[in-house]
Design an enzyme around this catalytic site. Sequence first.
Site, short mmCIF file in Angstrom:
data_model
loop_
_atom_site.label_atom_id
_atom_site.label_comp_id
_atom_site.label_asym_id
_atom_site.label_seq_id
_atom_site.Cartn_x
_atom_site.Cartn_y
_atom_site.Cartn_z
N PRO A 148 29.29 83.36 4.01
CA PRO A 148 29.07 82.10 4.00
C PRO A 148 27.66 81.75 3.26
O PRO A 148 26.86 81.13 2.63
CB PRO A 148 28.84 81.28 5.00
CG PRO A 148 30.14 82.11 6.16
CD PRO A 148 30.05 83.05 4.84
N TYR A 149 26.14 83.25 3.80
CA TYR A 149 25.67 83.07 3.14
C TYR A 149 25.31 83.32 0.91
O TYR A 149 24.73 82.33 0.54
CB TYR A 149 24.59 84.44 3.41
CG TYR A 149 24.18 84.93 2.55
CD1 TYR A 149 22.91 84.45 2.50
CD2 TYR A 149 24.44 86.41 1.58
CE1 TYR A 149 21.53 85.01 1.69
CE2 TYR A 149 23.27 86.53 0.71
CZ TYR A 149 21.98 86.36 -0.09
OH TYR A 149 21.20 86.62 0.05
#
Length: 315
Positions: A148-149
Site C-alpha cells: 500500500p505504501y
Amino acid sequence: MRAVVTGAAGFIGSHLCEHLLSRGDEVTGVDAMTRYYAPGRKRQNLTSLLGRDGFTFLRQDLLTAPLEPLLDGADAVYHLAGQPGVRGSWGPEFAVYVERNVLVTQRLLEAARATALPRLVYASSSSVYGNAETYPTRETARPQPVSPYGVTKLAAEHLCETYRTAFGVDAVSLRLFSVYGPRQRPDMAFSRLVTAALAGRTFTLYGDGGQSRDFTYVADVVTAMREAALSPWSGVANVGGGSEVTMNQVIGLLRVLGAPVRVVRAPTQRGDARRTAADIAVARGAFGFRPTTGVRDGLAAMVAAARSARPLSAA
Ligand code: NAD
C-alpha cells in the site's frame, strides 16, 4: 536558489538541507516531526543545521498548514515529507499513508499552481515498480506496487504529472532506490544491521537473504535532487546506485569491514519486493546523474558514523 525542503528533519531531507547550504542556497526546512520513529532522532538530524546562515526551520504539518505563504518566493520545493516504510502500510495505518503521502502532495501542488512555483522535485520511490516486469527497470515499465505504501507513492507521482500537464506545474519525480548512509531511518535494513553489529545484538533477516536491492548512497541522491531542480527537464526518472547487491552479500561485507553480525532468520514480509535494479539512463541524460559511491564505501561510512555517534538523548 531559495529552496523549501519538506521532511527536512528526516534522513534524506536533513542531508539535502546540508548539501543545498553547502552550495550557497537559502533553505527553509519544514517538518512535522511525526512519530513514525523517535522524534529525538529527527532533532538530532537537525543539529548541524539549526543556527546556520541561510537555514530556517519551521515545525509545521503540511496536511493543515497554509502552504501558499510557504512557497511564495521560492525557486524550488523539494518534497520529501511523507510516511515511509512498506510493512506498516497495511491495515488501518493506510489512512495515515494516504494523508501524508497523497493528500499532502495534492495540497502542495495546489499551492505550487497558485504561486507559480518554478520547480518541484518529488521524492518518489522504486516501490512503485513492485516485482518489476524487467531488470534493470526502466521508467516505462508498468508500475505494479506490492505494498500500500508503493500505491500511495505512485498516486502522488501521478498527481505531479497531472498538475504538470493540466496547469504547467514544473514537477520532477525521482524514483529513489533504497537510500542508505549515516542517519538512515532506524527501520531500514542497513541501519538495523549496523546497530545490531555494533551492539552485539542479533539481526532479523526476513526471507533467505537472496533478495537484492539497488542501494543508493544518500550523497548521490541529494546531488541528483539539486541537479534535477536546476535542469530544465521534467518528468519521471530513476535514481539508483548503479549496483544490485543481495542482503547476504551486505552481511558478508559487514564482516569484511570488521562489524560482523549474528543473523536470525524470519519469513519474508508482505510488501517486500524480491529484487530492485534501476536503469538510470534517463537521469544521466536529463541532468547528468552519475552515482559515485559504491556499497562497500557507503557501508564503511555508515559504520564509521555509527561508531562515533553520540547516544540518542531523547526519544
Ligand atoms: P524520514 O521518515 O526520515 O523523513 C520523512 C520526514 O517527513 C519525517 O521527518 C517526518 O516527520 C516528515 N513528515 C511526514 N509527514 C509530514 C507532514 N504531514 N508534514 C510535515 N512533515 C512531515 O524518511 P526518509 O527515508 O528520509 O524518506 C524521505 C522521502 O523519500 C519520503 O517521502 C520517502 O517516501 C522517500 N523515499 C525514501 C527512500 C529511502 O530509501 N529512504 C526510498 C524511496 C523514497
